[in-house]
Write an enzyme that holds these catalytic residues in place. Structure first.
Site, PDB file in Angstrom:
ATOM      1  N   ASP A  83       0.735  -1.271  -0.014  1.00 30.52           N
ATOM      2  CA  ASP A  83       0.128  -0.059   0.107  1.00 30.52           C
ATOM      3  C   ASP A  83       0.809   1.414  -0.023  1.00 30.52           C
ATOM      4  O   ASP A  83       0.427   2.383  -0.066  1.00 30.52           O
ATOM      5  CB  ASP A  83      -1.111  -0.265   1.236  1.00 30.52           C
ATOM      6  CG  ASP A  83      -0.486  -0.053   2.738  1.00 30.52           C
ATOM      7  OD1 ASP A  83       0.832  -0.105   2.733  1.00 30.52           O
ATOM      8  OD2 ASP A  83      -1.120  -0.157   3.657  1.00 30.52           O
ATOM      9  N   SER A  84       2.358   1.134   0.110  1.00 29.61           N
ATOM     10  CA  SER A  84       3.206   2.110  -0.139  1.00 29.61           C
ATOM     11  C   SER A  84       2.923   2.793  -1.599  1.00 29.61           C
ATOM     12  O   SER A  84       3.604   3.694  -1.702  1.00 29.61           O
ATOM     13  CB  SER A  84       4.505   1.770   0.003  1.00 29.61           C
ATOM     14  OG  SER A  84       5.030   0.683  -0.621  1.00 29.61           O
ATOM     15  N   ASP A 123      -1.016  -6.087  -0.459  1.00 24.91           N
ATOM     16  CA  ASP A 123      -1.675  -5.547   0.945  1.00 24.91           C
ATOM     17  C   ASP A 123      -3.029  -5.529   1.002  1.00 24.91           C
ATOM     18  O   ASP A 123      -3.230  -4.799  -0.249  1.00 24.91           O
ATOM     19  CB  ASP A 123      -0.826  -4.166   1.201  1.00 24.91           C
ATOM     20  CG  ASP A 123       0.565  -4.062   2.093  1.00 24.91           C
ATOM     21  OD1 ASP A 123       0.441  -4.982   2.928  1.00 24.91           O
ATOM     22  OD2 ASP A 123       1.293  -3.340   1.929  1.00 24.91           O
ATOM     23  N   LYS A 163      -1.121  -9.448   2.729  1.00 24.13           N
ATOM     24  CA  LYS A 163      -0.765  -9.062   3.951  1.00 24.13           C
ATOM     25  C   LYS A 163      -1.593  -7.970   4.728  1.00 24.13           C
ATOM     26  O   LYS A 163      -2.280  -7.038   3.817  1.00 24.13           O
ATOM     27  CB  LYS A 163       0.496  -8.444   3.853  1.00 24.13           C
ATOM     28  CG  LYS A 163       1.409  -7.781   4.871  1.00 24.13           C
ATOM     29  CD  LYS A 163       2.804  -7.336   4.826  1.00 24.13           C
ATOM     30  CE  LYS A 163       2.888  -5.901   4.120  1.00 24.13           C
ATOM     31  NZ  LYS A 163       2.116  -4.854   4.904  1.00 24.13           N
ATOM     32  N   GLU A 189      -2.078  -5.617   8.337  1.00 31.97           N
ATOM     33  CA  GLU A 189      -1.244  -5.082   9.471  1.00 31.97           C
ATOM     34  C   GLU A 189      -2.003  -5.448  10.976  1.00 31.97           C
ATOM     35  O   GLU A 189      -3.221  -4.828  10.919  1.00 31.97           O
ATOM     36  CB  GLU A 189      -0.964  -3.639   9.397  1.00 31.97           C
ATOM     37  CG  GLU A 189      -0.124  -3.339   8.366  1.00 31.97           C
ATOM     38  CD  GLU A 189      -0.020  -1.725   8.106  1.00 31.97           C
ATOM     39  OE1 GLU A 189      -0.530  -1.078   9.042  1.00 31.97           O
ATOM     40  OE2 GLU A 189       0.756  -1.138   6.970  1.00 31.97           O
ATOM     41  N   GLU A 234       8.671  -4.200  10.961  1.00 31.17           N
ATOM     42  CA  GLU A 234       9.050  -3.189  10.713  1.00 31.17           C
ATOM     43  C   GLU A 234       9.651  -2.101  11.683  1.00 31.17           C
ATOM     44  O   GLU A 234       8.938  -2.005  12.855  1.00 31.17           O
ATOM     45  CB  GLU A 234       7.803  -2.596   9.805  1.00 31.17           C
ATOM     46  CG  GLU A 234       8.478  -0.951   9.295  1.00 31.17           C
ATOM     47  CD  GLU A 234       7.567  -0.544   8.345  1.00 31.17           C
ATOM     48  OE1 GLU A 234       7.752   0.593   7.812  1.00 31.17           O
ATOM     49  OE2 GLU A 234       6.490  -1.193   7.728  1.00 31.17           O
TER      50      GLU A 234
END
Length: 271
Positions: A51-52, A90, A120, A122, A189
């Site tokens: 999502d970066s 993501d 993925k 978070e 991270e």
């Protein structure tokens, strides 16, 4: 032509095998067809459609604005170019935090429409029920702990996480919980290297570090950062392997000059 001798498709099972054999796992992000094809042929083990993309591709200051539709678009482009690497996408902010049903519905949609290999998410204990439901639907899940950019408004900073004892203990507990319910890997991270190594030694699934030292089972970087396309982002963990910003600027400058001077196209470049 692949730059690695083993051209078999990388799977979630092979990620676990690599940890068991002590073989480090290499990962990079990609968001488009051309870059993903280059990254894949260079021999990378895993590609994260992060999502970066919200920052790198769209110029947003955080990852929060990117949508499910946009993530599917980027992931589909990457999948088309990738033959060997495991492709992980993501789940963007807002696509799984509301409730389990919403999370499973979005997870299924991303998998069906993008063709990626895994997703993925978070978070730890807070999203464990949603992760379990997604896993129960037959979708492989990679966890993400430590600095979780989707929670930037909660943290208020991108500084190192889990430096105090309580947060470190929670991260360890979260990692074990995610591994126990069936996540095939966990990103760590911006956490202290000692803690990341301890977590890696405590769970059976591989850890992928970014700013987490060399004791994790693998590493990941944003491809535009490590190739030097981005400027002004210089965290301690980033190693730049090229300076594409200057190379591209110089090349484009020469093109502009040649066009202005009527040197391009020349006779051989014309029909």
């Amino acid at each position: 032509m692949y730059l690695v001798s083993d051209t078999r498709k990388v799977t979630t099972h092979r990620f676990v095998e690599m940890k068991q054999k002590g073989e480090k796992i290499s990962m990079l992000t990609s968001y488009d067809y051309t870059t993903a094809g280059i990254v894949d042929q260079a021999g990378i083990d895993g590609i994260l459609v992060g999502d970066s993309a919200s920052n790198v591709m769209a110029g947003n200051s955080t990852t929060l604005p990117i949508t499910v539709d946009q993530m599917i678009y980027h992931a589909r482009s990457v999948v088309r170019a990738t033959k060997r690497a495991l492709v992980v996408c993501d789940m963007p902010f807002g696509s799984y935090q509301a409730d389990c049903i919403d999370g499973v519905r979005n997870a299924i949609r991303i998998m069906k429409e993008s063709g990626c290999d895994a997703l993925k998410l978070e978070g730890g204990i807070e999203i464990i029920d949603t992760v379990k439901r997604i896993l129960d639907a037959g979708i492989p899940v990679m966890g993400h702990l430590g600095l979780t950019p989707q929670s930037i408004n909660k943290f208020g900073t991108y500084s190192v996480r889990a430096k105090n004892e309580a947060e470190a203990a929670k991260l360890m507990s979260d990692a074990k919980a995610l591994a126990d319910i069936g996540c095939f890997a966990i990103v760590l991270e911006k956490v202290p290297a000692k803690l990341a190594a301890e977590v890696s030694a405590s769970i059976a699934v591989p850890t992928i570090g970014i700013g987490a030292g060399n004791g994790t089972d693998g590493q990941i970087l944003v491809v535009d950062d490590m190739l030097g396309k981005t400027q002004g982002f210089t965290p301690r963990f980033l190693r730049r392997y090229a300076d594409l910003n200057n190379i591209m600027t110089a090349a484009i400058g020469r093109y502009v000059e040649d066009v202005k001077n009527c040197d391009f196209p020349n006779e051989k470049e014309s029909y």
